[in-house]
Design a protein around this motif. Structure first.
Motif, short mmCIF file in Angstrom:
data_model
loop_
_atom_site.label_atom_id
_atom_site.label_comp_id
_atom_site.label_asym_id
_atom_site.label_seq_id
_atom_site.Cartn_x
_atom_site.Cartn_y
_atom_site.Cartn_z
N ALA A 200 0.81 -1.23 0.00
CA ALA A 200 0.00 0.00 0.00
C ALA A 200 0.84 1.27 0.00
O ALA A 200 0.29 2.37 0.12
CB ALA A 200 -0.98 0.02 1.18
N TYR A 201 2.15 1.15 -0.18
CA TYR A 201 3.02 2.33 -0.26
C TYR A 201 3.30 2.63 -1.72
O TYR A 201 3.88 1.81 -2.43
CB TYR A 201 4.33 2.09 0.50
CG TYR A 201 5.27 3.27 0.48
CD1 TYR A 201 5.04 4.36 1.32
CD2 TYR A 201 6.37 3.31 -0.37
CE1 TYR A 201 5.90 5.46 1.30
CE2 TYR A 201 7.23 4.39 -0.39
CZ TYR A 201 6.99 5.46 0.44
OH TYR A 201 7.83 6.54 0.42
N SER A 202 2.90 3.80 -2.19
CA SER A 202 3.06 4.16 -3.61
C SER A 202 4.49 4.58 -3.91
O SER A 202 5.09 5.40 -3.19
CB SER A 202 2.10 5.30 -3.97
OG SER A 202 2.33 5.73 -5.30
N LEU A 203 5.04 4.05 -4.99
CA LEU A 203 6.39 4.38 -5.43
C LEU A 203 6.41 5.01 -6.82
O LEU A 203 7.48 5.14 -7.42
CB LEU A 203 7.29 3.14 -5.41
CG LEU A 203 7.57 2.55 -4.04
CD1 LEU A 203 6.72 1.31 -3.82
CD2 LEU A 203 9.03 2.21 -3.86
N TYR A 204 5.27 5.39 -7.34
CA TYR A 204 5.22 5.98 -8.68
C TYR A 204 6.14 7.19 -8.80
O TYR A 204 6.79 7.39 -9.82
CB TYR A 204 3.79 6.39 -9.04
CG TYR A 204 2.90 5.25 -9.46
CD1 TYR A 204 2.93 4.77 -10.77
CD2 TYR A 204 2.02 4.65 -8.56
CE1 TYR A 204 2.10 3.72 -11.16
CE2 TYR A 204 1.18 3.62 -8.95
CZ TYR A 204 1.23 3.15 -10.25
OH TYR A 204 0.41 2.12 -10.64
N ASP A 205 6.18 8.02 -7.78
CA ASP A 205 6.98 9.24 -7.84
C ASP A 205 8.33 9.11 -7.14
O ASP A 205 8.96 10.11 -6.79
CB ASP A 205 6.19 10.41 -7.25
CG ASP A 205 5.13 10.91 -8.22
OD1 ASP A 205 5.26 10.65 -9.43
OD2 ASP A 205 4.17 11.56 -7.78
N CYS A 206 8.78 7.88 -6.94
CA CYS A 206 10.14 7.64 -6.46
C CYS A 206 11.04 7.40 -7.67
O CYS A 206 10.60 6.90 -8.71
CB CYS A 206 10.17 6.43 -5.54
SG CYS A 206 9.20 6.62 -4.03
N ASP A 207 12.32 7.76 -7.54
CA ASP A 207 13.21 7.58 -8.67
C ASP A 207 13.60 6.10 -8.83
O ASP A 207 13.32 5.26 -7.98
CB ASP A 207 14.44 8.48 -8.56
CG ASP A 207 15.28 8.21 -7.31
OD1 ASP A 207 15.30 7.06 -6.83
OD2 ASP A 207 15.92 9.16 -6.82
N THR A 208 14.22 5.82 -9.96
CA THR A 208 14.58 4.44 -10.29
C THR A 208 15.49 3.82 -9.25
O THR A 208 15.34 2.65 -8.88
CB THR A 208 15.26 4.37 -11.66
OG1 THR A 208 14.38 4.92 -12.65
CG2 THR A 208 15.59 2.94 -12.05
N GLU A 209 16.45 4.59 -8.76
CA GLU A 209 17.37 4.05 -7.74
C GLU A 209 16.62 3.50 -6.55
O GLU A 209 16.91 2.41 -6.06
CB GLU A 209 18.35 5.15 -7.29
CG GLU A 209 19.43 5.47 -8.30
CD GLU A 209 20.54 6.28 -7.68
OE1 GLU A 209 21.57 5.68 -7.28
OE2 GLU A 209 20.40 7.51 -7.58
N PHE A 210 15.63 4.26 -6.06
CA PHE A 210 14.88 3.81 -4.90
C PHE A 210 13.97 2.64 -5.25
O PHE A 210 13.89 1.66 -4.50
CB PHE A 210 14.05 4.95 -4.32
CG PHE A 210 13.36 4.59 -3.03
CD1 PHE A 210 14.04 4.59 -1.83
CD2 PHE A 210 12.01 4.22 -3.04
CE1 PHE A 210 13.41 4.24 -0.65
CE2 PHE A 210 11.37 3.87 -1.85
CZ PHE A 210 12.07 3.88 -0.66
N ARG A 211 13.27 2.74 -6.38
CA ARG A 211 12.35 1.66 -6.76
C ARG A 211 13.10 0.34 -6.94
O ARG A 211 12.63 -0.71 -6.52
CB ARG A 211 11.59 2.00 -8.04
CG ARG A 211 10.66 3.19 -7.93
CD ARG A 211 9.67 3.24 -9.10
NE ARG A 211 10.25 2.93 -10.39
CZ ARG A 211 10.87 3.81 -11.17
NH1 ARG A 211 11.00 5.08 -10.78
NH2 ARG A 211 11.37 3.44 -12.34
N PHE A 212 14.27 0.38 -7.58
CA PHE A 212 15.03 -0.85 -7.82
C PHE A 212 15.54 -1.44 -6.50
O PHE A 212 15.52 -2.65 -6.30
CB PHE A 212 16.19 -0.58 -8.78
CG PHE A 212 15.77 -0.60 -10.23
CD1 PHE A 212 14.45 -0.49 -10.61
CD2 PHE A 212 16.73 -0.74 -11.23
CE1 PHE A 212 14.07 -0.51 -11.94
CE2 PHE A 212 16.37 -0.78 -12.56
CZ PHE A 212 15.04 -0.66 -12.92
#
Length: 313
Positions: A200-212
């Motif tokens: 339930a934590y949205s990562l759409y507006d996180c950068d690639t470094e964080f998402r990966f």
């Protein structure tokens, strides 16, 4: 994106004494910079844009997404399976999808790479490379005690229980995940390319470094999702990613297989700063096999910015 088996590679472009090689190199490199300019525009708009997609992610997870948030885009797969090749359920507990579902709320939810045409000037320090196996690109949503794998057009490919947060009746109520995956049917595995929402934590507006980082570290916290079982009939595995340094790319290009032990079908590069967007973006690019040697040469010579990568013929 569609990939095929790697064709015969071009002659080494490091041999600048060979006239044929020099001609081939000039063919692949043409100064235009159109893709480079669009990258700059995308990043500037990203900085200026403020969007809160938490509510949108929840509505998508529970199939109430508003279509006006998405953008029109073509269907994208990493291979080109026919409808007959779509996977069947390997366990009795896997339910067949309903055929009367409306796919519209979940249509066009994936971020698609463009073919690389302009070599990024910050390739070595500003981009990641992801070697990808062949398979079906899909959107995986775990919520409401079930897991759905959807094709890019929003139609249901598979419905099954999983050990992902929100993915089965063993999950905590209210949890949900949204993942960008490649489904490899022979190994019954979903390879995670990207993560848009986790628990339930949205990562759409996180950068690639964080998402990966997040897609690898969070999956490690759920070992049951990485193994096949009656409660998790399909395995989940995060695809490794690498810096775009010369040695890293040389190692990727020289091996026909990926780190997950499957034949490499494509290499996709991600700008480290890009957010997860809907539709095609110049901040994620797929490499044509004929570009491998030119790209290594450009890194060796410190080129970039105004160099155009041809697709080869």
């Amino acid at each position: 994106f569609t990939t095929t088996h790697t064709p015969d590679k071009p002659p080494s472009l490091l041999d600048t004494e060979d006239e044929e090689v020099v001609h081939h190199r000039r063919h692949l490199y043409k100064s235009r910079g159109e893709q480079k300019s669009r990258r700059e525009v995308f990043l500037e708009k990203q900085k200026a844009r403020k969007r809160d997609l938490t509510s949108y992610a929840r509505s998508l997870a529970f199939e109430e997404a508003s279509p006006n948030v998405t953008t029109s885009q073509p269907e994208v797969t990493i291979s080109s399976p026919s409808p007959a090749s779509l996977p069947s359920a390997p366990e009795a507990s896997v339910q067949e999808p309903e055929h009367n579902e409306d796919p519209e709320p979940t249509r066009d939810q994936l971020m698609h790479p463009e073919p690389l045409t302009d070599l990024p000037s910050d390739l070595v320090h500003g981009w990641y490379a992801v070697p990808c196996p062949s398979g079906q690109r899909c959107l995986v949503i775990s919520s409401g005690n079930r897991t759905l794998a959807r094709l890019p057009d929003g139609s249901t490919m598979l419905r099954f229980p999983s050990s992902l947060p929100g993915g089965s009746n063993r999950s905590r109520g209210g949890d949900y995940c949204i993942l960008d995956c490649i489904f490899h049917e022979p190994s019954a595995t979903f390879f995670i390319l990207d993560v848009m929402c986790w628990k339930a934590y949205s990562l759409y507006d996180c950068d690639t470094e964080f998402r990966f980082y997040w897609r690898i570290s969070k999956l490690q916290e759920v070992p049951d999702a990485q193994a096949k079982s009656p409660n998790n009939p399909y395995k989940f595995s995060s695809l490794p990613y690498y810096d775009c340094s010369g040695p890293s790319l040389q190692a990727i290009f020289s091996s026909p297989s990926t780190a997950v032990g499957l034949e490499r079908a494509a290499v996709v590069i991600y700008n480290k700063s890009t957010h997860y967007t809907f539709g095609p973006t110049p901040l994620v690019c797929v490499l044509d096999p004929a570009q491998q040697q030119p790209l290594l040469e450009a890194i060796h010579q410190g080129q970039g910015g105004d160099a155009q990568m041809g697709q080869g013929e």
